[in-house]
Design an enzyme around this catalytic site. Structure first.
Site, mmCIF file in Angstrom:
data_model
loop_
_atom_site.group_PDB
_atom_site.id
_atom_site.type_symbol
_atom_site.label_atom_id
_atom_site.label_comp_id
_atom_site.label_asym_id
_atom_site.label_seq_id
_atom_site.Cartn_x
_atom_site.Cartn_y
_atom_site.Cartn_z
ATOM 1 N N TYR A 1 0.918 11.235 15.562
ATOM 2 C CA TYR A 1 1.715 10.389 14.650
ATOM 3 C C TYR A 1 2.432 9.311 15.455
ATOM 4 O O TYR A 1 2.400 8.130 15.096
ATOM 5 C CB TYR A 1 2.719 11.260 13.898
ATOM 6 C CG TYR A 1 3.600 10.509 12.911
ATOM 7 C CD1 TYR A 1 3.143 10.213 11.628
ATOM 8 C CD2 TYR A 1 4.891 10.114 13.257
ATOM 9 C CE1 TYR A 1 3.945 9.534 10.720
ATOM 10 C CE2 TYR A 1 5.698 9.433 12.356
ATOM 11 C CZ TYR A 1 5.222 9.151 11.083
ATOM 12 O OH TYR A 1 6.029 8.473 10.191
ATOM 13 N N SER B 1 7.656 3.544 13.161
ATOM 14 C CA SER B 1 8.541 4.719 13.126
ATOM 15 C C SER B 1 9.241 4.842 14.471
ATOM 16 O O SER B 1 8.660 4.504 15.510
ATOM 17 C CB SER B 1 7.727 5.996 12.881
ATOM 18 O OG SER B 1 8.509 7.137 13.181
ATOM 19 N N THR C 1 0.864 -1.187 0.000
ATOM 20 C CA THR C 1 0.000 0.000 0.000
ATOM 21 C C THR C 1 0.901 1.238 0.000
ATOM 22 O O THR C 1 1.929 1.270 0.673
ATOM 23 C CB THR C 1 -0.944 0.027 1.223
ATOM 24 O OG1 THR C 1 -0.164 0.142 2.420
ATOM 25 C CG2 THR C 1 -1.805 -1.220 1.282
ATOM 26 N N GLY C 2 0.511 2.235 -0.785
ATOM 27 C CA GLY C 2 1.337 3.441 -0.883
ATOM 28 C C GLY C 2 2.643 3.150 -1.586
ATOM 29 O O GLY C 2 3.723 3.436 -1.062
#
Ligand SMILES: NC(=O)c1ccc[n+]([C@@H]2O[C@H](COP(=O)([O-])OP(=O)(O)OC[C@H]3O[C@@H](n4cnc5c(N)ncnc54)[C@H](OP(=O)(O)O)[C@@H]3O)[C@@H](O)[C@H]2O)c1
Length: 258
Positions: free
Chosen positions: A148, A135, A11-12
């Site tokens: 985030y 992340s 995805t992406g």
């Protein structure tokens, strides 16, 4: 050919880490489907990958479109072996300046990851590999990026639960955890060369290796997790951050006392 005869969906896949991973998957023998929201960006990305890759326009938040993307990927070989749930974006969320809509927009990324895996499920072969995007912000406490950071921490937690649920089918679920990766997401492409170089240098100085990570370096870790070489790796996180979180005292900024 570490991914020979494997069918993958990313995805992406039109930019940055997703595109670099699609290129690496194809180089290693996989058949790849990439998704993205913009038909034109998808076309440009497919032209850069050249062969063994197709694209489906699908917002990761649109279940109907994602279901069609999964069906299309699976139709290429009768099933899916690799899912890289990579699509995501950054919404600034400083305390006192963040709307509920901003929060829902950012936290929706993890809902999209959950749904990506759920929609892939009917097509997944036993022994498949699922890689979720994390992340270093999940553990660094970055100011102004709480939503985030929370969404990336949620990815890692989600991976562990999914790994437990899917282990009976030998399906593995792992997370890649990048630091600052040199991709268009930082908005540096529009800057003049000297400003861009300065910004890259500043971001790179957070890492003992004194540079930003490349999208290809993250892609290499994803290839490892996607391949049978990582057959014993389950519910793990691979950090690719030049030492930013593992050895912060070695970063040029720390050494200068900044
Ligand atoms: N760059 C970094 O420093 C860094 C560090 C840690 C983690 N990450 C994570 O890595 C992932 C990829 O980031 P990147 O740096 O490679 O960014 P990028 O170059 O901006 O690429 C983002 C990709 O995601 C796609 N995308 C975004 N939202 C989507 C959605 N709702 N549905 C489908 N596709 C969507 C974009 O495609 P379209 O715009 O064409 O739809 C594009 O292909 C993100 O999850 C990001 O949070 C990045």
């Amino acid at each position: 050919m570490r991914l020979n005869a494997k069918t993958a969906i990313i995805t992406g896949g039109t930019s940055g880490i997703g595109l670099a991973t699609a290129q690496a998957f194809v180089r290693h023998g996989a058949d790849v489907t990439i998704t993205g929201r913009e038909p034109r960006r998808l076309e440009v990305a497919l032209a850069r990958i050249e062969h063994n890759c197709t694209g489906v326009v699908a917002d990761a938040g649109d279940d109907e479109a994602m279901e069609a993307a999964m069906r299309s990927a699976a139709a290429r070989s009768g099933g899916i072996d690799i899912v890289f749930a990579n699509a995501g974006h950054y919404v600034h969320s400083a305390l006192g300046h963040t709307t509920r809509k901003d929060l829902e927009n950012q936290l929706g990324v993890v809902a999209n990851i959950f749904m990506t895996v759920q929609l892939a499920l009917p097509h997944l072969r036993d022994g498949a590999s699922i890689i979720l995007m994390g992340s270093v912000y999940a553990s660094m406490g970055p100011p102004g990026a709480g939503a985030y950071a929370a969404s990336k921490a949620a990815s890692a937690a989600l991976a562990r639960s999914l790994a437990s649920e899917l282990s009976p089918r030998r399906i593995r679920v792992n997370v890649v955890v990048p630091g600052a990766v040199d991709t268009p997401s930082w908005g540096m492409d529009a800057m003049e060369t000297s400003a861009r170089d300065g910004q890259k240098k500043r971001l790179g100085e957070r890492a003992p290796l004194n540079r930003m990570t490349t999208a290809d370096e993250v892609a290499n870790a994803v290839v490892f997790l996607a391949s049978d070489e990582s057959s014993g790796v389950q519910a793990a996180e691979i950090v690719i951050d030049g030492g930013t979180t593992g050895a912060p005292a070695g970063s040029p900024r720390f050494i200068r006392g900044e």
